[in-house]
Motif scaffolding. Structure first.
Motif, PDB file in Angstrom:
ATOM      1  N   SER A   8       0.818  -1.214   0.000  1.00 59.81           N
ATOM      2  CA  SER A   8       0.000   0.000   0.000  1.00 59.81           C
ATOM      3  C   SER A   8       0.850   1.262   0.000  1.00 59.81           C
ATOM      4  O   SER A   8       0.432   2.288  -0.520  1.00 59.81           O
ATOM      5  CB  SER A   8      -0.924   0.015   1.221  1.00 59.81           C
ATOM      6  OG  SER A   8      -1.820  -1.057   1.154  1.00 59.81           O
ATOM      7  N   THR A  17      -3.324   4.187  -4.198  1.00 60.61           N
ATOM      8  CA  THR A  17      -4.262   3.264  -3.540  1.00 60.61           C
ATOM      9  C   THR A  17      -5.494   2.956  -4.392  1.00 60.61           C
ATOM     10  O   THR A  17      -6.023   1.852  -4.322  1.00 60.61           O
ATOM     11  CB  THR A  17      -4.694   3.808  -2.164  1.00 60.61           C
ATOM     12  OG1 THR A  17      -5.189   5.125  -2.314  1.00 60.61           O
ATOM     13  CG2 THR A  17      -3.537   3.782  -1.183  1.00 60.61           C
ATOM     14  N   GLU A  65      -6.305  -0.824  -5.408  1.00 57.51           N
ATOM     15  CA  GLU A  65      -7.592  -1.447  -5.050  1.00 57.51           C
ATOM     16  C   GLU A  65      -8.291  -2.026  -6.275  1.00 57.51           C
ATOM     17  O   GLU A  65      -8.901  -3.093  -6.211  1.00 57.51           O
ATOM     18  CB  GLU A  65      -8.485  -0.439  -4.326  1.00 57.51           C
ATOM     19  CG  GLU A  65      -9.562  -1.077  -3.496  1.00 57.51           C
ATOM     20  CD  GLU A  65      -9.067  -2.172  -2.563  1.00 57.51           C
ATOM     21  OE1 GLU A  65      -9.707  -3.245  -2.543  1.00 57.51           O
ATOM     22  OE2 GLU A  65      -8.050  -1.993  -1.865  1.00 57.51           O
ATOM     23  N   THR A  68      -9.192  -5.919  -6.714  1.00 61.22           N
ATOM     24  CA  THR A  68     -10.562  -6.321  -7.025  1.00 61.22           C
ATOM     25  C   THR A  68     -10.597  -7.205  -8.269  1.00 61.22           C
ATOM     26  O   THR A  68     -11.279  -8.227  -8.298  1.00 61.22           O
ATOM     27  CB  THR A  68     -11.459  -5.084  -7.203  1.00 61.22           C
ATOM     28  OG1 THR A  68     -11.458  -4.334  -5.981  1.00 61.22           O
ATOM     29  CG2 THR A  68     -12.883  -5.462  -7.563  1.00 61.22           C
TER      30      THR A  68
END
Length: 195
Positions: free
Chosen positions: A97, A102, A106, A110
């Motif tokens: 991270s 970010t 993400e 996903t």
């Protein structure tokens, strides 16, 4: 004799799911998600790769085993699952991270999760009880070793931004191979399910 066994195996596989397919159809959407993941990885770079050339390392990606045409469908799905799972795990480490945007990270997580969800059921359908045994065989073990080398490299480099940049470029290479493998699996399934 080999031809007869191949035909029998094809008949068994054709009878697995609705419409004569394996019930594990790697849809075009699955491949598109893989391509999106590659795009996200391409956009995630914060540093110029030239800045990190001194940090390069040959991680010995098992390209021949992954992209070679000798993989049977069950093995190919096992290898693909392992590659996606290891990539997902790598980008879920605490320190990942810090290195990336970010939002893009993400989106990548996903996308990898979507692919894994679909492949989890595929792996069970195609391999049945052999699934755990396939995870301990040649190509899948080679993929595990490859990712272990990446994790060791990151630790040795103190999870520096350059180390993450080198890893990002390397994972793009492996995920590109995984997209090729997905496309090949779609063709294998299409060959079995077409009249």
């Amino acid at each position: 004799m080999a031809l007869v066994l191949s035909l029998l195996m094809a008949l068994v596989l054709v009878s697995y799911g609705p419409g004569g397919s394996l019930g594990c159809d790697l849809s075009k959407n699955h491949v598109l998600v893989g391509r999106k993941n590659l795009r996200f990885l391409g956009q995630m770079g914060k540093l110029s790769p030239r800045f990190c050339l001194q940090e390069r390392k040959d991680f010995a990606f098992p390209q021949e085993m992954v992209e070679g045409g000798q993989l049977q469908e069950a093995q190919a799905i096992s290898v693909l699952h392992e590659m996606l799972q290891q990539s997902f795990n790598l980008f879920h480490t605490e320190r990942s991270s810090d290195a990336w945007n970010t939002t893009l990270l993400e989106k990548l997580r996903t996308g990898l999760h979507q692919q894994l969800d679909h492949l989890d059921s595929c792996l069970v359908q195609v391999t049945g009880e052999k699934g755990s045994a396939l995870g301990r065989m040649g190509p899948t073990v080679a993929v595990k070793r490859y990712f272990q080398g990446i994790r060791v490299y990151l630790q040795e480099k103190g999870y520096s931004n350059c180390a993450w940049e080198i890893v990002r470029m390397e994972i793009r290479r492996s995920l590109s191979s995984s997209v090729s493998l997905q496309e090949r699996l779609r063709m294998m399934d299409g060959d079995l399910s077409s009249p």
